[in-house]
Write a protein that holds these residues in place. Sequence first.
Motif, PDB file in Angstrom:
ATOM      1  N   THR A 148       0.844  -1.197   0.000  1.00 56.29           N
ATOM      2  CA  THR A 148       0.000   0.000   0.000  1.00 56.29           C
ATOM      3  C   THR A 148       0.878   1.245   0.000  1.00 56.29           C
ATOM      4  O   THR A 148       1.794   1.362   0.799  1.00 56.29           O
ATOM      5  N   ILE A 149       0.588   2.133  -0.902  1.00 59.21           N
ATOM      6  CA  ILE A 149       1.298   3.406  -0.973  1.00 59.21           C
ATOM      7  C   ILE A 149       0.315   4.502  -0.580  1.00 59.21           C
ATOM      8  O   ILE A 149      -0.767   4.600  -1.151  1.00 59.21           O
ATOM      9  N   HIS A 150       0.665   5.278   0.418  1.00 60.90           N
ATOM     10  CA  HIS A 150      -0.200   6.379   0.809  1.00 60.90           C
ATOM     11  C   HIS A 150       0.675   7.597   1.043  1.00 60.90           C
ATOM     12  O   HIS A 150       1.387   7.678   2.035  1.00 60.90           O
ATOM     13  N   SER A 151       0.643   8.516   0.113  1.00 63.13           N
ATOM     14  CA  SER A 151       1.475   9.711   0.219  1.00 63.13           C
ATOM     15  C   SER A 151       0.605  10.901  -0.145  1.00 63.13           C
ATOM     16  O   SER A 151       0.329  11.142  -1.318  1.00 63.13           O
ATOM     17  N   ASN A 152       0.138  11.607   0.858  1.00 58.83           N
ATOM     18  CA  ASN A 152      -0.843  12.657   0.648  1.00 58.83           C
ATOM     19  C   ASN A 152      -0.305  13.986   1.162  1.00 58.83           C
ATOM     20  O   ASN A 152      -0.194  14.200   2.364  1.00 58.83           O
ATOM     21  N   SER A 153       0.042  14.887   0.241  1.00 55.82           N
ATOM     22  CA  SER A 153       0.557  16.202   0.641  1.00 55.82           C
ATOM     23  C   SER A 153      -0.499  17.292   0.520  1.00 55.82           C
ATOM     24  O   SER A 153      -0.181  18.473   0.622  1.00 55.82           O
ATOM     25  N   LEU A 154      -1.771  16.914   0.290  1.00 56.06           N
ATOM     26  CA  LEU A 154      -2.820  17.924   0.225  1.00 56.06           C
ATOM     27  C   LEU A 154      -3.068  18.496   1.619  1.00 56.06           C
ATOM     28  O   LEU A 154      -3.108  17.747   2.599  1.00 56.06           O
ATOM     29  N   PRO A 155      -3.268  19.805   1.717  1.00 55.69           N
ATOM     30  CA  PRO A 155      -3.584  20.373   3.036  1.00 55.69           C
ATOM     31  C   PRO A 155      -4.985  19.962   3.479  1.00 55.69           C
ATOM     32  O   PRO A 155      -5.875  19.728   2.649  1.00 55.69           O
ATOM     33  N   THR A 156      -5.177  19.833   4.780  1.00 57.88           N
ATOM     34  CA  THR A 156      -6.502  19.597   5.346  1.00 57.88           C
ATOM     35  C   THR A 156      -7.178  20.948   5.531  1.00 57.88           C
ATOM     36  O   THR A 156      -6.726  21.773   6.325  1.00 57.88           O
ATOM     37  N   VAL A 157      -8.235  21.177   4.777  1.00 58.59           N
ATOM     38  CA  VAL A 157      -8.900  22.479   4.779  1.00 58.59           C
ATOM     39  C   VAL A 157      -9.976  22.480   5.850  1.00 58.59           C
ATOM     40  O   VAL A 157     -10.795  21.555   5.930  1.00 58.59           O
ATOM     41  N   GLU A 158      -9.969  23.529   6.685  1.00 55.09           N
ATOM     42  CA  GLU A 158     -10.923  23.603   7.789  1.00 55.09           C
ATOM     43  C   GLU A 158     -12.346  23.767   7.266  1.00 55.09           C
ATOM     44  O   GLU A 158     -12.592  24.373   6.223  1.00 55.09           O
ATOM     45  N   GLY A 159     -13.290  23.239   8.047  1.00 58.06           N
ATOM     46  CA  GLY A 159     -14.695  23.425   7.720  1.00 58.06           C
ATOM     47  C   GLY A 159     -15.292  22.239   6.992  1.00 58.06           C
ATOM     48  O   GLY A 159     -14.594  21.435   6.378  1.00 58.06           O
ATOM     49  N   LYS A 160     -16.599  22.146   7.059  1.00 53.45           N
ATOM     50  CA  LYS A 160     -17.352  21.062   6.440  1.00 53.45           C
ATOM     51  C   LYS A 160     -17.554  21.342   4.955  1.00 53.45           C
ATOM     52  O   LYS A 160     -17.587  22.505   4.533  1.00 53.45           O
ATOM     53  N   LEU A 161     -17.663  20.272   4.168  1.00 48.40           N
ATOM     54  CA  LEU A 161     -17.971  20.434   2.740  1.00 48.40           C
ATOM     55  C   LEU A 161     -19.474  20.564   2.573  1.00 48.40           C
ATOM     56  O   LEU A 161     -20.242  19.755   3.104  1.00 48.40           O
ATOM     57  N   PHE A 162     -19.883  21.551   1.802  1.00 48.20           N
ATOM     58  CA  PHE A 162     -21.304  21.760   1.546  1.00 48.20           C
ATOM     59  C   PHE A 162     -21.584  21.584   0.054  1.00 48.20           C
ATOM     60  O   PHE A 162     -20.847  22.092  -0.795  1.00 48.20           O
ATOM     61  N   GLY A 163     -22.670  20.857  -0.236  1.00 50.46           N
ATOM     62  CA  GLY A 163     -23.048  20.624  -1.619  1.00 50.46           C
ATOM     63  C   GLY A 163     -22.091  19.679  -2.315  1.00 50.46           C
ATOM     64  O   GLY A 163     -21.573  18.732  -1.726  1.00 50.46           O
ATOM     65  N   ARG A 164     -21.872  19.899  -3.601  1.00 51.50           N
ATOM     66  CA  ARG A 164     -20.917  19.149  -4.432  1.00 51.50           C
ATOM     67  C   ARG A 164     -21.307  17.687  -4.601  1.00 51.50           C
ATOM     68  O   ARG A 164     -20.443  16.834  -4.822  1.00 51.50           O
ATOM     69  N   LYS A 165     -22.618  17.368  -4.499  1.00 52.48           N
ATOM     70  CA  LYS A 165     -23.027  15.976  -4.643  1.00 52.48           C
ATOM     71  C   LYS A 165     -22.722  15.446  -6.042  1.00 52.48           C
ATOM     72  O   LYS A 165     -22.302  14.289  -6.195  1.00 52.48           O
ATOM     73  N   ASP A 166     -22.949  16.276  -7.059  1.00 53.87           N
ATOM     74  CA  ASP A 166     -22.690  15.822  -8.437  1.00 53.87           C
ATOM     75  C   ASP A 166     -21.207  15.542  -8.648  1.00 53.87           C
ATOM     76  O   ASP A 166     -20.835  14.565  -9.304  1.00 53.87           O
TER      77      ASP A 166
END
Length: 946
Positions: A162-180
């Motif tokens: 398993t390779i797991h290398s994640n450099s994306l920042p964790t953005v504060e706050g809940k995600l709203f919408g974007r179901k599509d």
Amino acid sequence: MTKVFISYSHDSDAHRERVRKLSDRLRTEGIDCDIDQYDPTPNEGWPLWMLKHMQDANYVLLICTETYQKRVEQREEPGKGLGVRWEGMLLLNQLYRNQSLNTKFIPVIFRPEDEAFIPDPVFGFSRYNLSHPREYDNLYRHIRGELGADKPPLGAPHFIRTIHSNSLPTVEGKLFGRKDELALLDKAWADPQTRVVQFIAPGGTGKTKLLRHWLDHTDNIEALIAWSFYSQGSSEDKQISATPFFSHSFNALHSDKTTFSTEEEKGEHLAHLLRQQRCLLVLDGLEPLQHAGRGMRGELKDRAIRQLLKNLAGEHTSLCIITTRLAVHELCDRAHTISHDLQNLAVEDGIDLLKYWKIRGSDEELKKAVQEYGCHALALHLLGNALHTYLDGDVRKRDTLDELIDDYDDAGRHAFKVMQAYREWLSGTPELQLLHLLGLFDHPIETDVLQVLWQSQIPNLTAGIAEKAWKVAIRDLREKHRMLSAHEGRPDLLDCHPLIREYFGKQLQTQHPDAWQQAHATLYEYYKALPEKEFPDTLEEMQPLFSAVAHGCAAGLYQQAFIEVYWPRIQRSGENYACNKLGAFSDDLATVAHFFTTPWQTPAAGLGDAEKAGVLNWAGFRLRALGRLREAVEPFAVSLDMLIKQENWKEAAANASNLSELQFTLGDLAAAASSAAQSVVYADKSGDMFYHVLNRTTHADTLHQVGWVAEARALFQAAEALQQERQPDYPRLYSLPGFRYCDLLLAQGETTEVLERAQNILGWAMQAARVSLLDFSLIKLSLGQAYLQLAVEETPPNLPLSGEEQEQAARSLSEAEGWLEQAVVDLRAAGQFQYLPLGLLARAALFRHTHDFDKARQDLQEVFEIADYSGMRLHLTDYHLEMARLILAEEEEGVCNTPLQETDVGAYCIRPLSLQSHIAAAARLITETGYHRRDAELAKLQQYIG
């Protein structure tokens, strides 16, 4: 019968005798072995004799000694061991062409101590020490193909890595919408036919938050590499390097390959690794690597990334997800690729976001607030927090926020309005100073680096603030104001949204310029002293020096950063170390960009006149090497004007010649001819004989392309006369001037003359102390073109040939194939982007002649991709003409081939072109560029379809 060739150095008579005895024994035991002692005076000369034997041999035995190693690796003093040096070059080329796979070359030693002298390219392969009696038998069995034990049957896999290398920042706050969008990602990951998905939206729309949410809630991803290019800056016009991304990815995939001949090879290698198992690759914030200026279409600046995405859009099982502010042009209308424009939040989702912050107000008031802030995700996030923290959670009090003082674009305007309010609320607090500190950088920063700034006690920035107050400020910005981002596994990193960095950095620079300058000066000294070595050897070790230049220039210390860091430690005082040794053209260009006020036309006023001309030229060369030819014109032109005013005629002659070559490659032949003519004038004023010769051939070559053959030939002859005066021992034009003259002679049908010239130049080059790989590749290209033309002349259509004539034509064709193959390999390795299409076009013509149509199409497809991306209109013209000839040849042989998928000139859509379309495109380009050298070829094709 198995053929063996022995390569060795003539260390002593005893050594030569050992080699001969080995060869004799192999021959008596049924192995067709050959050495130079059997044929002391070959008719074809030693270079061709060695080339033929190394190409024909099934195995080449390398007799390794200290002398042999030095000559193969070209570490012996010039003039000695020319044969071994030549064989060593052939060895390297064959290994390179075979992608480092070795089935031919076998290291052999006569003494145990000679094992230390096995050349590096073959050190990791099987070797045989003939001082042990049984080793000869093992070598013999190797040559006979009798080594190895039986393989057991393949069992079931034991585990999955398993390779797991994640450099994306964790953005504060809940995600709203974007179901599509979440459904789109689920479907793309489940569908092996979907290979690339790109989300396109302005900054602050929520692209990164969307991806982060989906990654956190998707369980069946066994291999993930996620990288954010926002970590190097968010502006499309910023010059950044993809090197950190590739280093990160190779490390995550456990690749130990660290050096690459070309940027394309780097992209190919990563694509190869990603094919080994199903993997998710996330490239977040790609726009700094794209062209975003007026008239640009979002093409990728970075050749390695471009090659990677080209491969990932093709056949493989992994998925690549991209976020960017502008669509990647190279992915336009590609099969198996999804492009999705991410819109701002729906009004109801924006209302839910404000309610998440416990903002009070009627639904109508909340709706009005959401619409006022353009449904922009980041702006609403900041507004919700601001209302909650400072304005009693009352949505109506948003009216107390002042309008923006400064001018900002529409994309981030609403977010900047809230940030302006924060600046007022946080005035005089460590939180505001911390935001100002983050604004000094365009990437996440380690707390250790901030510690350096805190300890410097900079007035209006870090002075008088206790360490505990800093820690509280970090906590409050992270937990109370929700303005900091976290990075997985890196608690020492401080980061925030690029728009936040942009705003507060600009505020510090304009409101407290002294603090801005002192902070960057402190960082300059810190990064300058960071490398353990004064002269770092690797690209990773060089990174602090790149940062030192960036901060030094931001502090206004342009000249100091140049003379203390860039020139002596990155350039290595004119060696071009970062580019020539490390191949780091992108990194070096990103560094050179800091010496400009306006890239690529206005160098910083703090530089001296010589340094200004230098950075302009370096920018031009690096842009050209990266295929960004249109951009490269401006720095060359500005530098030329500067040099003319200084009456620096030698440098002006060089610069005008470079500018002419660039205009020539772009197909601006009228401008190229004018610049070339001026370069001759400046060369004559300078009195420098080198430019007397070179610039006349630059002008002659331009005249040849516009169809003025007699005038071009006269200039070439004048240049050669000057060459005889300048270097009597080398009376003929060589290097690039020699190639240009041979090109004209071949066009006039003087094949024998070119063969004789090229052979002579090759002999001189092999004896010279320093000859560039480009020079060798151009010699080989001339030889390959001449032998191909000779083969065509020797096989006239519809005429019967005798057996001897057929053999002669076959020999010429074989020579053409060998030389052209080497030329293409060397042109790639030389990294000279603008010359590679010449080799590919010549090899495609060879494949057309031998009816190897698939290979011809592959070479022509590569020519098209290089030329269309870079705007090389002459190469595009030659591509269309050769494609037309290829289609005709296929028709004559009854071959039905689907045309390659290609982008028409200047068009967005991708579609196959017909014979007529290729001819029409060539005609249009010839008219636009004045490339009348091709008039006769065009007329012949037009006559055919007419």
